[in-house]
Design a protein around this motif. Structure first.
Motif, PDB file in Angstrom:
ATOM      1  N   GLN A  11       8.261   5.322  16.053  1.00 42.01           N
ATOM      2  CA  GLN A  11       9.552   5.885  16.443  1.00 42.01           C
ATOM      3  C   GLN A  11      10.670   4.843  16.539  1.00 42.01           C
ATOM      4  N   VAL A  12      10.315   3.577  16.490  1.00 41.36           N
ATOM      5  CA  VAL A  12      11.326   2.530  16.635  1.00 41.36           C
ATOM      6  C   VAL A  12      12.256   2.498  15.427  1.00 41.36           C
ATOM      7  N   PRO A  13      13.565   2.462  15.635  1.00 43.31           N
ATOM      8  CA  PRO A  13      14.510   2.353  14.509  1.00 43.31           C
ATOM      9  C   PRO A  13      14.598   0.908  14.017  1.00 43.31           C
ATOM     10  N   TRP A  14      13.588   0.497  13.266  1.00 44.94           N
ATOM     11  CA  TRP A  14      13.497  -0.902  12.860  1.00 44.94           C
ATOM     12  C   TRP A  14      14.674  -1.367  12.012  1.00 44.94           C
ATOM     13  N   PHE A  15      15.335  -0.439  11.324  1.00 39.23           N
ATOM     14  CA  PHE A  15      16.424  -0.835  10.419  1.00 39.23           C
ATOM     15  C   PHE A  15      17.796  -0.611  11.045  1.00 39.23           C
ATOM     16  N   ASP A  16      17.833  -0.298  12.335  1.00 36.44           N
ATOM     17  CA  ASP A  16      19.103  -0.091  13.015  1.00 36.44           C
ATOM     18  C   ASP A  16      19.892  -1.396  13.052  1.00 36.44           C
ATOM     19  N   GLN A  17      21.110  -1.362  12.579  1.00 38.39           N
ATOM     20  CA  GLN A  17      21.880  -2.597  12.433  1.00 38.39           C
ATOM     21  C   GLN A  17      22.358  -3.154  13.774  1.00 38.39           C
ATOM     22  N   ALA A  18      22.672  -2.275  14.713  1.00 32.83           N
ATOM     23  CA  ALA A  18      23.121  -2.764  16.029  1.00 32.83           C
ATOM     24  C   ALA A  18      22.000  -3.520  16.734  1.00 32.83           C
ATOM     25  N   ARG A  19      20.791  -2.952  16.672  1.00 37.55           N
ATOM     26  CA  ARG A  19      19.658  -3.649  17.299  1.00 37.55           C
ATOM     27  C   ARG A  19      19.326  -4.939  16.551  1.00 37.55           C
ATOM     28  N   ALA A  20      19.414  -4.893  15.234  1.00 38.77           N
ATOM     29  CA  ALA A  20      19.138  -6.096  14.445  1.00 38.77           C
ATOM     30  C   ALA A  20      20.121  -7.211  14.797  1.00 38.77           C
ATOM     31  N   LEU A  34      19.116  -4.452   5.394  1.00 33.56           N
ATOM     32  CA  LEU A  34      18.717  -3.392   6.305  1.00 33.56           C
ATOM     33  C   LEU A  34      19.100  -2.022   5.757  1.00 33.56           C
ATOM     34  N   ALA A  35      20.307  -1.938   5.196  1.00 31.11           N
ATOM     35  CA  ALA A  35      20.745  -0.663   4.609  1.00 31.11           C
ATOM     36  C   ALA A  35      19.845  -0.274   3.447  1.00 31.11           C
ATOM     37  N   GLN A  36      19.459  -1.260   2.637  1.00 39.21           N
ATOM     38  CA  GLN A  36      18.574  -0.984   1.503  1.00 39.21           C
ATOM     39  C   GLN A  36      17.193  -0.538   1.984  1.00 39.21           C
ATOM     40  N   LEU A  37      16.654  -1.216   2.953  1.00 37.55           N
ATOM     41  CA  LEU A  37      15.347  -0.847   3.486  1.00 37.55           C
ATOM     42  C   LEU A  37      15.381   0.521   4.149  1.00 37.55           C
ATOM     43  N   GLN A  38      16.483   0.810   4.837  1.00 37.73           N
ATOM     44  CA  GLN A  38      16.626   2.115   5.466  1.00 37.73           C
ATOM     45  C   GLN A  38      16.573   3.228   4.432  1.00 37.73           C
ATOM     46  N   ALA A  39      17.252   3.015   3.322  1.00 38.16           N
ATOM     47  CA  ALA A  39      17.301   4.041   2.277  1.00 38.16           C
ATOM     48  C   ALA A  39      15.951   4.190   1.572  1.00 38.16           C
ATOM     49  N   GLN A  40      15.234   3.092   1.406  1.00 37.32           N
ATOM     50  CA  GLN A  40      14.007   3.132   0.626  1.00 37.32           C
ATOM     51  C   GLN A  40      12.760   3.464   1.441  1.00 37.32           C
ATOM     52  N   TYR A  41      12.707   3.012   2.676  1.00 36.84           N
ATOM     53  CA  TYR A  41      11.434   3.071   3.383  1.00 36.84           C
ATOM     54  C   TYR A  41      11.454   3.799   4.731  1.00 36.84           C
ATOM     55  N   SER A  42      12.572   4.335   5.154  1.00 32.92           N
ATOM     56  CA  SER A  42      12.622   4.952   6.480  1.00 32.92           C
ATOM     57  C   SER A  42      11.593   6.066   6.636  1.00 32.92           C
ATOM     58  N   ASP A  43      11.394   6.860   5.586  1.00 28.00           N
ATOM     59  CA  ASP A  43      10.418   7.950   5.665  1.00 28.00           C
ATOM     60  C   ASP A  43       8.986   7.453   5.583  1.00 28.00           C
ATOM     61  N   GLN A  44       8.786   6.261   5.046  1.00 29.22           N
ATOM     62  CA  GLN A  44       7.440   5.752   4.843  1.00 29.22           C
ATOM     63  C   GLN A  44       6.919   4.920   6.018  1.00 29.22           C
ATOM     64  N   VAL A  45       7.826   4.457   6.862  1.00 24.25           N
ATOM     65  CA  VAL A  45       7.415   3.583   7.961  1.00 24.25           C
ATOM     66  C   VAL A  45       6.377   4.237   8.869  1.00 24.25           C
ATOM     67  N   PRO A  46       6.573   5.482   9.326  1.00 25.03           N
ATOM     68  CA  PRO A  46       5.546   6.086  10.186  1.00 25.03           C
ATOM     69  C   PRO A  46       4.182   6.162   9.511  1.00 25.03           C
ATOM     70  N   VAL A  47       4.174   6.446   8.210  1.00 21.60           N
ATOM     71  CA  VAL A  47       2.903   6.528   7.478  1.00 21.60           C
ATOM     72  C   VAL A  47       2.254   5.148   7.400  1.00 21.60           C
ATOM     73  N   MET A  48       3.054   4.144   7.082  1.00 25.01           N
ATOM     74  CA  MET A  48       2.525   2.787   6.982  1.00 25.01           C
ATOM     75  C   MET A  48       1.953   2.315   8.317  1.00 25.01           C
ATOM     76  N   ILE A  49       2.656   2.620   9.402  1.00 19.85           N
ATOM     77  CA  ILE A  49       2.166   2.223  10.717  1.00 19.85           C
ATOM     78  C   ILE A  49       0.893   2.982  11.060  1.00 19.85           C
ATOM     79  N   GLY A  50       0.823   4.250  10.667  1.00 18.52           N
ATOM     80  CA  GLY A  50      -0.404   5.022  10.882  1.00 18.52           C
ATOM     81  C   GLY A  50      -1.587   4.411  10.151  1.00 18.52           C
ATOM     82  N   VAL A  51      -1.356   3.929   8.938  1.00 20.56           N
ATOM     83  CA  VAL A  51      -2.421   3.274   8.181  1.00 20.56           C
ATOM     84  C   VAL A  51      -2.848   1.990   8.882  1.00 20.56           C
ATOM     85  N   MET A  52      -1.864   1.216   9.346  1.00 22.85           N
ATOM     86  CA  MET A  52      -2.202  -0.030  10.057  1.00 22.85           C
ATOM     87  C   MET A  52      -2.947   0.259  11.358  1.00 22.85           C
ATOM     88  N   GLN A  53      -2.584   1.359  12.010  1.00 24.32           N
ATOM     89  CA  GLN A  53      -3.295   1.747  13.231  1.00 24.32           C
ATOM     90  C   GLN A  53      -4.760   2.036  12.932  1.00 24.32           C
TER      91      GLN A  53
END
Length: 340
Positions: free
Chosen positions: A175-184, A122-141
């Motif tokens: 907007q969902v914090p998918w990589f948040d460790q507490a929620r995970a 989760l920490a690795q994904l947060q560092a690598q993809y947190s900025d890209q998630v909204p864009v990726m979801i927009g593409v999927m939308q």
């Protein structure tokens, strides 16, 4: 006050206390159970609302008993254990992966072990993809919206409803914090508890369940999914609690209702058609799906036969009996599509 009066008052109080205690114990021991599920509804609104209530509790066995006339319900139960000609053999690799995953989810202290594995990822994904998630979801939308618009199986009202749902879910997902460790960590606890309730050790178990067993498994899985979604901010219960049903038409055994609901704070609505049989009201789409599934099953060649597969189900016509997809009353019909 005379002593006899005092004794009388105390005695009466003791008697009343004993009677009250006995009544409380009787009500506890003989507490009435839930009302039996009835096939269909007395009115179109009652039919839809009862379906929603059963879905909310994950009572899929009750849902089907309510959603179908008795003869169709019996047919569904009988069809459930019929061989499926379109079932593909399970590869040894898929079988091994399934067994391994279920063992990891159900072994002792699985929650701690899985979170220990997930935390660095989760920490690795947060560092690598947190900025890209909204864009990726927009593409999927955009891809999902295009697929809906170009679908030949959906009517225009259905396309509009699906597009509205996509347009509400996409901003939430961005907007969902998918990589948040507490929620995970919370989600892992739910996933482990759900896997233990399912108690499925091999993929073959999924194909050999009888109707009642399958409904119990579906219920456990659905409740687990609801809990995970709630952890990330999407309450299915809130959506179902917000449902309001209004009859738009009711004549000659056919009715059309509007189903208003709120998804993530956004008011939405859809329409659903119902038909009356035996004095009770049923979702036209659910009844049509179950009957067509039964017909396809009977028309399919026997397993191992070289006969050609039956033609796929044609897209529903744009009639009053096919506007309801998707609706709150026919969501569990996908379970039949999966099984059949």
């Amino acid at each position: 006050m005379r002593r006899s009066s005092v004794f009388y008052a105390v005695g009466a109080f003791v008697v009343l206390l004993v009677l009250a205690t006995a009544a409380a114990l009787f009500m506890t021991v003989h507490k009435p159970g839930p009302a039996p599920v009835m096939a269909g509804g007395e009115t179109p609104e009652a039919s839809v609302q009862q379906s929603v209530a059963l879905i909310k509790t994950g009572d899929f066995a009750g849902f089907w008993k309510h959603a179908l006339p008795p003869a169709d319900y019996d047919t569904l139960r009988t069809d459930w254990t019929r061989p499926r000609p379109d079932d593909h053999p399970i590869s040894s690799e898929d079988r091994a992966d399934f067994i391994k995953n279920m063992q990891q989810l159900t072994e002792p202290d699985a929650e701690t072990k899985l979170y220990a594995l997930a935390r660095p990822k989760l920490a690795q994904l947060q560092a690598q993809y947190s900025d890209q998630v909204p864009v990726m979801i927009g593409v999927m939308q955009a891809i999902a919206a295009t697929g809906v618009a170009q679908s030949k199986e959906l009517t225009n009202p259905q396309k509009q409803q699906a597009t509205e749902v996509i347009n509400v879910l996409a901003p939430w997902a961005q907007q969902v914090p998918w990589f948040d460790q507490a929620r995970a960590k919370q989600a892992i606890v739910v996933a482990v508890a759900t896997a233990r309730k399912l108690d499925i050790k091999t993929p073959e178990q999924l194909r050999t369940m009888d109707f009642d067993t399958a409904m119990q498994k579906y219920s456990a899985g659905f409740i687990g999914i609801k809990q995970v979604l709630a952890i990330y901010g999407l309450s299915i219960d809130d959506v179902l609690d917000s449902v309001k049903v209004t009859t738009l038409e009711d004549r000659n055994g056919h009715a059309r209702v509007r189903v208003d609901y709120v998804l993530l704070g956004k008011p939405l609505s859809t329409e659903s058609d119902l038909i009356q049989q035996g004095g009770r009201w049923y979702s036209a789409d659910v009844l049509q799906n179950v009957r067509e599934s039964h017909d396809r099953l009977l028309a399919a060649p026997a397993p191992g036969s070289s006969a050609p597969e039956p033609a796929p189900m044609p897209a529903p016509a744009t009639t009053s009996a096919s506007r309801a997809k998707p609706s709150a009353t026919n969501a569990p019909a996908q379970a039949v599509a999966t099984k059949h």
